[in-house]
Design a protein around this motif. Sequence first.
Motif, PDB file in Angstrom:
ATOM      1  N   UNK A   1       0.851  -1.195   0.000  1.00 40.71           N
ATOM      2  CA  UNK A   1       0.000   0.000   0.000  1.00 40.71           C
ATOM      3  C   UNK A   1       0.883   1.239   0.000  1.00 40.71           C
ATOM      4  N   UNK A   2       1.673   1.356  -1.023  1.00 36.66           N
ATOM      5  CA  UNK A   2       2.749   2.349  -1.112  1.00 36.66           C
ATOM      6  C   UNK A   2       2.819   2.838  -2.551  1.00 36.66           C
ATOM      7  N   UNK A   3       2.984   4.136  -2.782  1.00 31.92           N
ATOM      8  CA  UNK A   3       3.034   4.626  -4.164  1.00 31.92           C
ATOM      9  C   UNK A   3       4.168   4.017  -4.989  1.00 31.92           C
ATOM     10  N   UNK A   4       5.234   3.592  -4.351  1.00 30.55           N
ATOM     11  CA  UNK A   4       6.350   2.968  -5.068  1.00 30.55           C
ATOM     12  C   UNK A   4       6.054   1.493  -5.327  1.00 30.55           C
ATOM     13  N   UNK A   5       5.581   0.767  -4.317  1.00 31.89           N
ATOM     14  CA  UNK A   5       5.315  -0.675  -4.452  1.00 31.89           C
ATOM     15  C   UNK A   5       4.071  -0.974  -5.290  1.00 31.89           C
ATOM     16  N   UNK A   6       3.191  -0.008  -5.481  1.00 36.27           N
ATOM     17  CA  UNK A   6       2.010  -0.266  -6.307  1.00 36.27           C
ATOM     18  C   UNK A   6       2.386  -0.535  -7.763  1.00 36.27           C
ATOM     19  N   UNK A   7       3.570  -0.137  -8.179  1.00 32.41           N
ATOM     20  CA  UNK A   7       4.058  -0.491  -9.521  1.00 32.41           C
ATOM     21  C   UNK A   7       4.168  -2.009  -9.671  1.00 32.41           C
ATOM     22  N   UNK A   8       4.363  -2.732  -8.556  1.00 32.81           N
ATOM     23  CA  UNK A   8       4.504  -4.183  -8.596  1.00 32.81           C
ATOM     24  C   UNK A   8       3.197  -4.900  -8.908  1.00 32.81           C
ATOM     25  N   UNK A   9       2.057  -4.299  -8.558  1.00 36.70           N
ATOM     26  CA  UNK A   9       0.811  -5.046  -8.661  1.00 36.70           C
ATOM     27  C   UNK A   9      -0.353  -4.324  -9.346  1.00 36.70           C
ATOM     28  N   UNK A  10      -0.215  -3.025  -9.657  1.00 34.43           N
ATOM     29  CA  UNK A  10      -1.269  -2.283 -10.364  1.00 34.43           C
ATOM     30  C   UNK A  10      -0.738  -1.897 -11.742  1.00 34.43           C
ATOM     31  N   UNK A  11      -1.278  -2.523 -12.783  1.00 34.81           N
ATOM     32  CA  UNK A  11      -0.747  -2.349 -14.139  1.00 34.81           C
ATOM     33  C   UNK A  11      -0.771  -0.899 -14.610  1.00 34.81           C
ATOM     34  N   UNK A  12      -1.814  -0.151 -14.309  1.00 35.76           N
ATOM     35  CA  UNK A  12      -1.940   1.212 -14.819  1.00 35.76           C
ATOM     36  C   UNK A  12      -1.377   2.274 -13.874  1.00 35.76           C
ATOM     37  N   UNK A  13      -0.756   1.866 -12.790  1.00 38.77           N
ATOM     38  CA  UNK A  13      -0.293   2.822 -11.781  1.00 38.77           C
ATOM     39  C   UNK A  13       0.893   3.636 -12.284  1.00 38.77           C
ATOM     40  N   UNK A  14       0.824   4.946 -12.112  1.00 37.12           N
ATOM     41  CA  UNK A  14       1.926   5.857 -12.414  1.00 37.12           C
ATOM     42  C   UNK A  14       1.883   6.971 -11.383  1.00 37.12           C
TER      43      UNK A  14
ATOM     44  N   UNK B   1      -9.162  -3.718  -7.607  1.00 32.72           N
ATOM     45  CA  UNK B   1      -7.989  -3.697  -6.724  1.00 32.72           C
ATOM     46  C   UNK B   1      -7.897  -4.980  -5.904  1.00 32.72           C
ATOM     47  N   UNK B   2      -9.035  -5.489  -5.449  1.00 36.66           N
ATOM     48  CA  UNK B   2      -9.033  -6.732  -4.679  1.00 36.66           C
ATOM     49  C   UNK B   2      -8.490  -7.888  -5.514  1.00 36.66           C
ATOM     50  N   UNK B   3      -8.920  -7.977  -6.765  1.00 41.16           N
ATOM     51  CA  UNK B   3      -8.415  -9.039  -7.658  1.00 41.16           C
ATOM     52  C   UNK B   3      -6.909  -8.881  -7.888  1.00 41.16           C
ATOM     53  N   UNK B   4      -6.460  -7.661  -8.158  1.00 40.76           N
ATOM     54  CA  UNK B   4      -5.041  -7.432  -8.439  1.00 40.76           C
ATOM     55  C   UNK B   4      -4.170  -7.701  -7.211  1.00 40.76           C
ATOM     56  N   UNK B   5      -4.602  -7.198  -6.060  1.00 44.28           N
ATOM     57  CA  UNK B   5      -3.822  -7.378  -4.839  1.00 44.28           C
ATOM     58  C   UNK B   5      -3.802  -8.849  -4.424  1.00 44.28           C
ATOM     59  N   UNK B   6      -4.959  -9.502  -4.483  1.00 47.88           N
ATOM     60  CA  UNK B   6      -5.019 -10.927  -4.148  1.00 47.88           C
ATOM     61  C   UNK B   6      -4.140 -11.761  -5.071  1.00 47.88           C
ATOM     62  N   UNK B   7      -4.181 -11.461  -6.360  1.00 52.92           N
ATOM     63  CA  UNK B   7      -3.350 -12.187  -7.329  1.00 52.92           C
ATOM     64  C   UNK B   7      -1.868 -11.994  -7.016  1.00 52.92           C
ATOM     65  N   UNK B   8      -1.469 -10.765  -6.727  1.00 57.47           N
ATOM     66  CA  UNK B   8      -0.066 -10.505  -6.425  1.00 57.47           C
ATOM     67  C   UNK B   8       0.372 -11.255  -5.163  1.00 57.47           C
ATOM     68  N   UNK B   9      -0.471 -11.224  -4.143  1.00 57.95           N
ATOM     69  CA  UNK B   9      -0.121 -11.917  -2.896  1.00 57.95           C
ATOM     70  C   UNK B   9      -0.018 -13.425  -3.102  1.00 57.95           C
ATOM     71  N   UNK B  10      -0.834 -13.987  -3.980  1.00 56.05           N
ATOM     72  CA  UNK B  10      -0.817 -15.420  -4.255  1.00 56.05           C
ATOM     73  C   UNK B  10       0.363 -15.837  -5.139  1.00 56.05           C
ATOM     74  N   UNK B  11       0.663 -15.028  -6.138  1.00 57.66           N
ATOM     75  CA  UNK B  11       1.619 -15.443  -7.170  1.00 57.66           C
ATOM     76  C   UNK B  11       2.935 -14.692  -7.181  1.00 57.66           C
ATOM     77  N   UNK B  12       2.945 -13.491  -6.573  1.00 60.18           N
ATOM     78  CA  UNK B  12       4.143 -12.652  -6.661  1.00 60.18           C
ATOM     79  C   UNK B  12       4.261 -11.920  -7.983  1.00 60.18           C
ATOM     80  N   UNK B  13       3.223 -12.035  -8.818  1.00 59.59           N
ATOM     81  CA  UNK B  13       3.222 -11.368 -10.113  1.00 59.59           C
ATOM     82  C   UNK B  13       1.992 -10.521 -10.325  1.00 59.59           C
TER      83      UNK B  13
END
Length: 153
Positions: free
Chosen positions: A28-41, A138-150
């Motif tokens: 939940x960080x503006x820098x780390x959101x690049x890891x899991x939110x495709x459209x984040x800038x 966001x729930x789908x993206x965050x859950x997917x990242x936590x499960x897969x690391x991608x």
Amino acid sequence: MAVFTPDRLTVSAEMFLEHPAEAIWPLLCPVREYDWIAHWRCEVLRSESGVNELGCVFRTNLPGAGPEVWLTSRFDPCERLEFVRTGRDRVIHFVIRLLPENGGTRLTWTHHVTTLTEAGNAELADKPAAFASQMAQLERMLGHYLETGGMLT
């Protein structure tokens, strides 16, 4: 001369993730959101640590929102995170709460929106449905990242 009257709306959504808050919090960080939110800038304007912290300031220009400046106004690790988002047509007090539940975490996301212009007032009618859709995504993206690391693509 017409007098503008600001309006206010509060919208909330909950999600449950089968991961501890300690795994969710750093994301939940503006820098780390690049890891899991495709459209984040974003552009980080101020951060002592290089990641989110109390007093962190960053700028976004998200689709549908336009240019906004964000300030991290509360930073209670693994419990509560608050931002103040300012833009041309509105100010949003954005609150994220994390509560442990059954080995996972229940997150409550709340936007307290105060309009600054007539255009901002006009946007409020669509805000509840748009917010619910955004939170589900966001729930789908965050859950997917936590499960897969991608990132979910």
